[in-house]
Write a protein that holds these residues in place. Structure first.
Motif, mmCIF file in Angstrom:
data_model
loop_
_atom_site.group_PDB
_atom_site.id
_atom_site.type_symbol
_atom_site.label_atom_id
_atom_site.label_comp_id
_atom_site.label_asym_id
_atom_site.label_seq_id
_atom_site.Cartn_x
_atom_site.Cartn_y
_atom_site.Cartn_z
ATOM 1 N N GLU A 83 1.000 -1.224 -0.063
ATOM 2 C CA GLU A 83 0.053 -0.216 0.055
ATOM 3 C C GLU A 83 0.996 1.175 0.004
ATOM 4 N N ALA A 84 1.883 1.246 0.622
ATOM 5 C CA ALA A 84 2.702 2.609 0.960
ATOM 6 C C ALA A 84 3.571 2.445 -0.493
ATOM 7 N N ALA A 85 3.937 1.452 -0.840
ATOM 8 C CA ALA A 85 4.636 1.662 -2.385
ATOM 9 C C ALA A 85 3.870 2.019 -3.455
ATOM 10 N N LEU A 86 2.606 1.793 -3.378
ATOM 11 C CA LEU A 86 1.647 2.209 -4.403
ATOM 12 C C LEU A 86 1.618 3.884 -4.659
ATOM 13 N N LEU A 87 1.787 4.265 -3.381
ATOM 14 C CA LEU A 87 1.667 5.818 -3.264
ATOM 15 C C LEU A 87 3.007 6.602 -4.213
ATOM 16 N N HIS A 88 3.958 5.832 -4.381
ATOM 17 C CA HIS A 88 5.103 6.380 -5.212
ATOM 18 C C HIS A 88 4.901 6.233 -6.545
ATOM 19 N N ASP A 89 3.695 5.451 -7.220
ATOM 20 C CA ASP A 89 3.543 5.089 -8.333
ATOM 21 C C ASP A 89 4.682 4.534 -9.057
ATOM 22 N N PRO A 90 4.985 3.199 -8.518
ATOM 23 C CA PRO A 90 6.008 2.619 -9.460
ATOM 24 C C PRO A 90 5.460 1.690 -10.537
ATOM 25 N N LYS A 91 6.180 1.327 -11.296
ATOM 26 C CA LYS A 91 5.884 0.155 -12.288
ATOM 27 C C LYS A 91 5.942 -1.271 -11.761
ATOM 28 N N TYR A 92 6.841 -1.523 -10.724
ATOM 29 C CA TYR A 92 7.029 -2.785 -10.163
ATOM 30 C C TYR A 92 7.141 -2.755 -8.291
ATOM 31 N N SER A 120 3.914 -11.179 -16.609
ATOM 32 C CA SER A 120 4.368 -12.075 -16.022
ATOM 33 C C SER A 120 4.796 -11.699 -14.481
ATOM 34 N N VAL A 121 4.623 -12.232 -13.646
ATOM 35 C CA VAL A 121 5.325 -12.291 -12.313
ATOM 36 C C VAL A 121 6.692 -12.887 -12.022
ATOM 37 N N ILE A 122 7.694 -12.380 -11.648
ATOM 38 C CA ILE A 122 8.996 -13.018 -11.500
ATOM 39 C C ILE A 122 9.526 -13.380 -10.360
ATOM 40 N N GLY A 123 9.922 -14.636 -10.062
ATOM 41 C CA GLY A 123 10.438 -15.082 -8.706
ATOM 42 C C GLY A 123 12.123 -15.102 -9.240
ATOM 43 N N ALA A 124 12.976 -14.984 -8.177
ATOM 44 C CA ALA A 124 14.360 -15.026 -8.202
ATOM 45 C C ALA A 124 14.629 -16.615 -7.915
ATOM 46 N N TYR A 177 6.397 -7.978 -8.545
ATOM 47 C CA TYR A 177 5.067 -8.058 -9.094
ATOM 48 C C TYR A 177 4.907 -6.597 -9.911
ATOM 49 N N PRO A 178 4.505 -6.817 -11.335
ATOM 50 C CA PRO A 178 3.775 -5.493 -11.749
ATOM 51 C C PRO A 178 2.785 -4.791 -10.954
ATOM 52 N N VAL A 179 2.810 -3.651 -11.042
ATOM 53 C CA VAL A 179 1.783 -2.945 -10.356
ATOM 54 C C VAL A 179 0.564 -3.175 -10.896
#
Length: 320
Positions: A83-92, A120-124, A177-179
């Motif tokens: 939720e806090a990350a989405l406030l920064h409007d990232p792509k991922y 696609s969602v990417i795992g390491a 995760y892609p937003v």
């Protein structure tokens, strides 16, 4: 490949009373290769009493800290971070555990994989930091007769495919995760799975049409899980207590039900696999214990070359 414009990514990690582990993670993030990336880090400190927040503020003042009340567990902590990350409007959004130590190119490689393979969602590739060549919780498979998801026990950096491969579930230690995917499916289900929300999150995304890929060139070193007491050796009273415990417990029936329903091909299989899991635990032939360690495994590069998830005419199977 990444285009010349910067791609914004926010890293989120829930933490609780693991100051030195958390600082080691942040040090590895500070050394990441950041060409063409704009990286911001958010730590959700869920009521730590060991001075974690003060140490972060002192050593990494650019890291954003979200304060929890001590009851968030993994899922709630990750959700508050997202939720806090989405406030920064990232792509991922890169959701991690705080015991993640990154190769310097790992996040750049994950972004390149996501940019190359849309939706696609990417795992390491997760590696055990005590034995760094050994794979840790990567690409589990649903096995009905084993009672649920099977985690591989003998895989190494030399036994995996050379290129990205599709999987049924990505364990939450390090997931990009892609937003767009987050907005598509919402947050993790912290009401049902407060401690293991990753068990249902990427399968839910998969059902919504998002492809789940493991990028083997993106290497992240993680602390191995603490061993749990052998269920068969518990007293009857303790067994019942463990079975009826909240879905934060290792043997919680509620946790197993919700995780199975999320990961299984269908709800019926998810429910029927539950008694199979506990029956195998009582017999000592549980895939998560010593019996599982003794079972043969063919290399993952062979498993996924033949898997219907990666047919031979699929570019992912060839590592393209």
């Amino acid at each position: 490949m990444i285009e010349s414009e910067f791609i914004k990514i926010v890293i989120v990690a829930p933490v609780y009373n693991r100051k030195e582990v958390t600082l080691k993670c942040l040090k590895s993030i500070s050394r990441l290769q950041k060409d063409d990336l704009e990286i911001h880090t958010i730590i959700v400190d869920d009521g730590s009493t060991d001075g974690t927040a003060d140490a972060i503020n002192e050593e990494f003042p650019d890291v954003e800290i979200v304060v929890g009340d001590g009851n968030l567990f993994y899922t709630g902590g990750t959700n508050r971070g997202i939720e806090a990350a989405l406030l920064h409007d990232p792509k991922y959004v890169l959701a991690i555990n705080d015991d993640s130590v990154f190769d310097e190119d790992s996040i750049k490689i994950m972004i390149e994989c996501a940019e190359t393979h849309p939706r696609s969602v990417i795992g390491a590739l997760l590696l055990n930091w005590e034995t760094p060549h050994k794979i840790l919780q990567v690409s589990p498979q649903w096995k009905f007769w084993l009672g649920g998801m099977r985690h591989w026990r003998k895989q190494t950096v030399w036994s995996v495919p050379e290129g990205p491969w599709e999987t049924e579930l990505i364990v939450g230690n390090c997931v990009l995760y892609p937003v767009e995917a987050i907005r598509n499916v919402g947050l993790m289900n912290e009401a049902l799975l407060p401690q293991f929300g990753d068990a249902e999150y990427t399968p839910r995304m998969r059902r919504k049409g998002w492809r789940l890929l493991i990028e083997p060139r993106a290497r992240v070193f993680c602390k191995p899980n603490d061993e749990t007491t052998g269920f068969r050796h518990l007293s009857l009273t303790r067994m019942l207590r463990e079975l009826m415990s909240p879905p934060t417990g290792a043997y919680s029936v509620r946790r197993r039900i919700y995780a199975n329903l999320a990961a299984a091909p269908n709800r019926l299989q998810g429910l029927l696999a539950l008694p199979i899991f506990y029956f195998r635990v009582l017999l000592g032939i549980n895939s998560e214990g010593r019996w599982g360690d003794a079972q043969p495994e063919k290399p993952l590069r062979d498993t996924y070359a033949e898997s219907p998830l990666a047919p031979k005419n699929d570019p992912f199977a060839a590592g393209n």
